[in-house]
Design a protein around this motif. Structure first.
Motif, PDB file in Angstrom:
ATOM      1  N   ASP A 102     -14.442   7.704 -24.702  1.00 52.08           N
ATOM      2  CA  ASP A 102     -15.609   8.295 -25.438  1.00 52.08           C
ATOM      3  C   ASP A 102     -16.508   9.223 -24.735  1.00 52.08           C
ATOM      4  N   VAL A 103     -16.761   8.818 -23.633  1.00 52.12           N
ATOM      5  CA  VAL A 103     -18.061   9.529 -22.837  1.00 52.12           C
ATOM      6  C   VAL A 103     -17.156  10.913 -22.540  1.00 52.12           C
ATOM      7  N   LYS A 106     -17.481  13.116 -25.625  1.00 55.71           N
ATOM      8  CA  LYS A 106     -18.837  13.547 -25.763  1.00 55.71           C
ATOM      9  C   LYS A 106     -19.169  14.610 -24.872  1.00 55.71           C
TER      10      LYS A 106
END
Length: 157
Positions: A102-103, A106
């Motif tokens: 997820d990082v 993003k």
């Protein structure tokens, strides 16, 4: 951006079927551009385009394939955007499933905003992008000047 664009296509596992349907529907538009994909999505895009092209006697484009997103593909793609080697991103991400990277996702989306790259995260937006009059034309995006940020004084005390 030149008329022939470098288009990145990415999809999370639960969205791969959706992106393949979109690629199959828009194959004629995509043929005129260079494609860059992450991992498994790249193989699926190649296969989908090959099938569509074969049915219509066209030559499928070459698809540049990066690593899978969780293995660094999202970061590779972000680096290509920073280097000016990606003109737009079609990224069908899964809003219902947490991703192990997820990082990275993003960070990739942040880079697309920073470098003013047109980005579609769903089919409607992707359809609007490929049917835009600008899709097959030269286009010069307006980029924010970050020179002041780069040359700022940093207090080291």
């Amino acid at each position: 951006m030149k008329k022939k664009k470098n288009i990145a296509i990415v999809a999370h596992d639960n969205r791969k079927k959706d992106i393949m349907e979109w690629v199959a529907f828009n194959w004629k538009e995509l043929l005129q551009h260079d494609l860059i994909c992450t991992g498994t999505t790249g193989k699926m895009v190649e296969d989908t385009l090959a099938m569509s092209c074969h049915e219509h006697g066209a030559v499928p484009p070459t698809v540049a394939r990066l690593k899978s997103g969780p293995l660094g593909g999202d970061q590779q793609l972000g680096a290509l955007i920073c280097e000016g080697k990606v003109d737009m991103l079609i990224f069908f991400w899964d809003p219902m499933q947490p991703q192990p990277h997820d990082v990275d996702v993003k960070a990739l989306l942040r880079i697309t905003v920073l470098y003013n790259i047109p980005t579609a995260s769903n089919r409607s937006t992707a359809d609007f992008m490929v049917t835009s009059a600008l899709f097959h034309e030269n286009y010069q995006p307006i980029l924010k000047d970050y020179a002041g940020y780069i040359t700022r004084e940093v207090d080291m005390s």
